[in-house]
Design a protein around this motif. Structure first.
Motif: not given
Lengths: 115, 202
Positions: A42-43, A65-67, A105-107, B92, B95-96, B182, B184-185, B188-189, B191-192, B195
């Motif tokens: 979960r990141f 779920i992702v690289p 994922h910079p976070s 990204q 990919t994600d 899903v 947190p994905a 994170a996206h 937040d990115h 940025q």
């Protein structure tokens, strides 16, 4: 000078010899390097902070779920892409605190402490 | 101009919220009507809980569509963006969201759940198509900014939908767990994207 006090030089020599003997025979068996596992889920890196001994191996397992990557900020290591269900391991060589994160994922941030 | 794109997305998010609210409200009204109708004297059965505002099949369709939208946005940006960070972000997203979609379709297959298009998913796709067309009309730095602004607004809208509608209404435990993975994905996206957005405005 029989019966007199030993000279300081002689005493120092005895101490050095005792220490050398102790380091050769008194120390326990050599510590076996350990394997530490960090799960990426979960990141986030779990645990996000980990202390290890020099020579230990660290393995990152991607249960997400992702690289993701494990990339040291100093450049000491870079896993490149770790696919979901994949893993990657390294033996961090440098002692001290090593922040690392995911290049994608910079976070995502964590750190290792190598003692 | 990017404000227009942001507004388009905000409108899309609002429409989505209204569509979902309408579904929940109409569902609530049906429940209220049922409550005010006198029950037959001989009935001793406990009240059946109202059906969820969106079914698991609806949720599966919304998740797949939400991912596909961002893949399409990413493909456009990968081709048209000038800024290296924007290009990398777009890659990204491709990919994600491709990875997330694979998980979602694998789970749907495992559960024999056929994603069922619905008012919410149709609205999501049509609004995203219109927004993408508006962004594609821009070039250079204007395109980069419009794409990133939209990514921020889009991820905020989907996160809101996950929190308020999708996760609470998911009935199947595996589907609920996937939605929780899903989230947190998307966070994170978001937040990115923020940025990258901050570097573009410098």
């Amino acid at each position: 000078m029989p019966g007199g006090r030993p000279s300081p030089l002689f005493a120092r020599g005895l101490l050095v010899a005792a220490l050398a003997l102790c380091s050769a025979h008194c120390a326990g068996p050599a510590r076996k390097p350990a394997l530490h596992r960090i799960v990426i889920r979960r990141f986030s890196y779990q645990p996000a902070a980990l202390e290890i001994a020099a020579g230990d191996t660290v393995e990152w397992v991607n249960d997400d779920i992702v690289p993701h990557t494990s990339t040291a900020r100093s450049g000491a290591w870079d896993s490149k892409s770790i696919s979901p269900e994949g893993s990657w391991r390294t033996v961090p060589a440098r002692k001290g605190t090593e922040p690392y994160g995911c290049l994608f994922h910079p976070s995502m941030k964590a750190f290792l402490v190598v003692r | 101009m990017s404000r227009t794109v942001g507004n388009i997305t905000r409108s899309a998010a609002l429409l989505l919220a209204l569509t979902l609210a309408a579904g929940v409200t109409s569902c609530g009204k049906k429940q209220q009507a049922a409550e005010t109708t006198p029950a037959p004297a001989e009935s001793t059965a406990t009240a059946t809980p109202p059906p969820p505002a969106v079914s698991d099949a609806n949720i599966a369709a919304i998740v797949v569509d939400a991912d596909s939208i961002d893949i399409k946005n990413g493909l456009v940006a990968k081709k048209m963006a000038k800024n290296a960070q924007v290009k990398a972000f777009a890659q990204q997203m491709i990919t994600d969201h491709t990875s997330v979609n694979k998980k979602a379709t694998d789970l749907a297959t495992k559960l024999s759940l056929t994603p069922e298009e619905n008012e919410t998913s149709r609205q999501l796709v049509s609004n995203a198509d219109a927004t993408r067309d508006a962004i594609k009309a821009k070039t250079g730095a204007n395109f980069d900014k419009a794409y990133i602004d939209n990514e921020v607004a889009y991820h905020e809208a989907v996160l809101d939908m996950l929190d308020k509608t999708l996760i609470p209404n998911a009935q199947n435990a595996d589907l609920k767990s996937l939605l929780e993975s899903v989230k947190p994905a998307f966070q994170a996206h978001l937040d990115h994207a923020k940025q990258v957005q901050a570097t573009l405005s410098k």
